[in-house]
Design an enzyme around this catalytic site. Structure first.
Site, PDB file in Angstrom:
ATOM      1  N   ASP A  12       0.867  -1.181   0.000  1.00 34.47           N
ATOM      2  CA  ASP A  12       0.000   0.000   0.000  1.00 34.47           C
ATOM      3  C   ASP A  12       0.897   1.223   0.000  1.00 34.47           C
ATOM      4  O   ASP A  12       1.805   1.331   0.845  1.00 34.47           O
ATOM      5  CB  ASP A  12      -0.876   0.029   1.254  1.00 34.47           C
ATOM      6  CG  ASP A  12      -1.962  -1.036   1.244  1.00 34.47           C
ATOM      7  OD1 ASP A  12      -1.897  -1.960   0.407  1.00 34.47           O
ATOM      8  OD2 ASP A  12      -2.871  -0.947   2.091  1.00 34.47           O
ATOM      9  N   ASP A 131     -15.560  -3.366   0.530  1.00 35.46           N
ATOM     10  CA  ASP A 131     -14.929  -2.987   1.796  1.00 35.46           C
ATOM     11  C   ASP A 131     -16.046  -2.698   2.783  1.00 35.46           C
ATOM     12  O   ASP A 131     -16.822  -1.752   2.578  1.00 35.46           O
ATOM     13  CB  ASP A 131     -14.044  -1.755   1.579  1.00 35.46           C
ATOM     14  CG  ASP A 131     -13.021  -1.972   0.465  1.00 35.46           C
ATOM     15  OD1 ASP A 131     -12.511  -3.098   0.353  1.00 35.46           O
ATOM     16  OD2 ASP A 131     -12.736  -1.029  -0.290  1.00 35.46           O
TER      17      ASP A 131
HETATM   18  O1  LIG Z   1      -6.103  -1.002   1.596  1.00 31.46           O
HETATM   19  C1  LIG Z   1      -6.342  -0.140   2.447  1.00 31.46           C
HETATM   20  O2  LIG Z   1      -5.814  -0.151   3.579  1.00 31.46           O
HETATM   21  C2  LIG Z   1      -7.324   0.945   2.126  1.00 31.46           C
HETATM   22  C3  LIG Z   1      -7.630   1.857   3.107  1.00 31.46           C
HETATM   23  C4  LIG Z   1      -8.519   2.864   2.842  1.00 31.46           C
HETATM   24  C5  LIG Z   1      -9.083   2.953   1.605  1.00 31.46           C
HETATM   25  C6  LIG Z   1      -8.802   2.063   0.606  1.00 31.46           C
HETATM   26  C7  LIG Z   1      -7.912   1.027   0.847  1.00 31.46           C
HETATM   27  N1  LIG Z   1      -7.580   0.082  -0.090  1.00 31.46           N
HETATM   28  C8  LIG Z   1      -8.195  -0.311  -1.276  1.00 31.46           C
HETATM   29  O3  LIG Z   1      -8.454   0.780  -2.171  1.00 31.46           O
HETATM   30  C9  LIG Z   1      -9.469   0.376  -3.031  1.00 31.46           C
HETATM   31  C10 LIG Z   1     -10.578   1.353  -3.058  1.00 31.46           C
HETATM   32  O4  LIG Z   1     -10.189   2.507  -3.735  1.00 31.46           O
HETATM   33  P1  LIG Z   1     -11.333   3.339  -4.475  1.00 31.46           P
HETATM   34  O5  LIG Z   1     -12.443   3.470  -3.506  1.00 31.46           O
HETATM   35  O6  LIG Z   1     -11.712   2.514  -5.674  1.00 31.46           O
HETATM   36  O7  LIG Z   1     -10.676   4.613  -4.780  1.00 31.46           O
HETATM   37  C11 LIG Z   1     -10.030  -0.941  -2.548  1.00 31.46           C
HETATM   38  O8  LIG Z   1      -9.458  -2.018  -3.269  1.00 31.46           O
HETATM   39  C12 LIG Z   1      -9.540  -0.958  -1.101  1.00 31.46           C
HETATM   40  O9  LIG Z   1      -9.498  -2.260  -0.614  1.00 31.46           O
END
Ligand SMILES: O=C(O)c1ccccc1N[C@@H]1O[C@H](COP(=O)(O)O)[C@@H](O)[C@H]1O
Length: 243
Positions: A12, A131
């Site tokens: 990340d 999520d």
């Molecule tokens: O992975 C994380 O810790 C995380 C924390 C906060 C937000 C997103 C996170 N991860 C991943 O990002 C994508 C979502 O991004 P978007 O909403 O499409 O811009 C998703 O795969 C999360 O698991």
């Protein structure tokens, strides 16, 4: 022979650094240095997948697009890319990195018509990240509610979504063990493969996740446990091979 659980070590990226968060909350970062070095280390240790997240893009605090493209280009293994992929431009940039597939999170909650279109166009290069807190989906860096897990899952199934990456936010980054009940519930509600995310802390957690392969769990994202050296990736790969 039954399929073995795929392991996806996570990198990340926030502000150019490999980090881990707790519950995905901005401000809880622990930094682990260069994302490229981390990714190469997981590849050298035998990973077949990399789960690569642009956290700034997910939070709306900028992006690490060039760095994420550089990391993806350096990999010989498959890359699952996520964070901030929400429209034609960001999707095109993500797919152009050569990643194997992308995860859409917020877009699946806020622009369902667009997501249906890109699922139809790109097939299994598109996964949706579900999520959740309880059974409520969260988007925009996990800061906003985005509807009911099972209603959204039914809609995405009908649209042909190829797979889901299911994260229990309450578990993510906590080393408290995966939410097996949530995963069972999702697997019972869809015939699409599921990648489990959040909470893996021990090799026994990987053994437990492996028991869910026949129900539809095809992979597990491992983050904090690897960075905290709870076990090595080599040990983890041995466990899933033997499960
Ligand atoms: O992975 C994380 O810790 C995380 C924390 C906060 C937000 C997103 C996170 N991860 C991943 O990002 C994508 C979502 O991004 P978007 O909403 O499409 O811009 C998703 O795969 C999360 O698991």
């Amino acid at each position: 022979m039954a399929q073995q659980l795929a392991l996806l070590p996570a990198v990340d990226v926030r502000d150019g650094q490999a980090v881990r968060l707790v519950h995905g909350e901005s401000g809880t970062e622990t930094s682990y240095g260069s994302p490229l070095e981390a990714a190469l280390a997981w590849q050298s240790a035998g990973a077949e997948w990399l789960h690569l997240v642009d956290l700034d893009a997910a939070f709306g605090t900028g992006d690490n697009r060039a760095l994420v493209a550089e990391v993806t280009a350096a990999m010989d293994i498959r890359v699952e890319l996520s964070g901030g992929i929400r429209d034609d431009d960001t999707l095109a940039a993500a797919l152009a990195t050569g990643c194997t597939r992308v995860n859409l999170g917020t877009a699946a909650l806020e622009t369902p018509e667009w997501v249906a279109e890109v699922i139809a166009e790109h097939g299994d290069r598109i996964a949706v990240g579900l999520d959740v807190r309880g059974t409520t989906l969260r988007g925009r860096g996990w800061t906003r509610d985005g509807g009911d897990l099972y209603e959204t899952l039914a809609r995405l199934d009908a649209e042909g979504c190829a797979r889901y990456v299911v994260t229990d936010i309450a578990k993510d980054g906590t080393l408290k063990g995966p939410n097996l009940d949530l995963l069972r519930g999702v697997c019972a509600a869809t015939d699409r493969p599921v990648v489990a995310s959040g909470g893996v802390a021990t090799l026994d957690d990987l053994r437990a996740l492996s028991t869910l392969v026949p129900e539809g769990v095809e992979g597990a994202i491992v983050g904090k446990a690897l960075y905290a050296k709870a076990f090595t990736l080599e040990e983890a790969l041995d466990v899933v091979r033997q499960a």
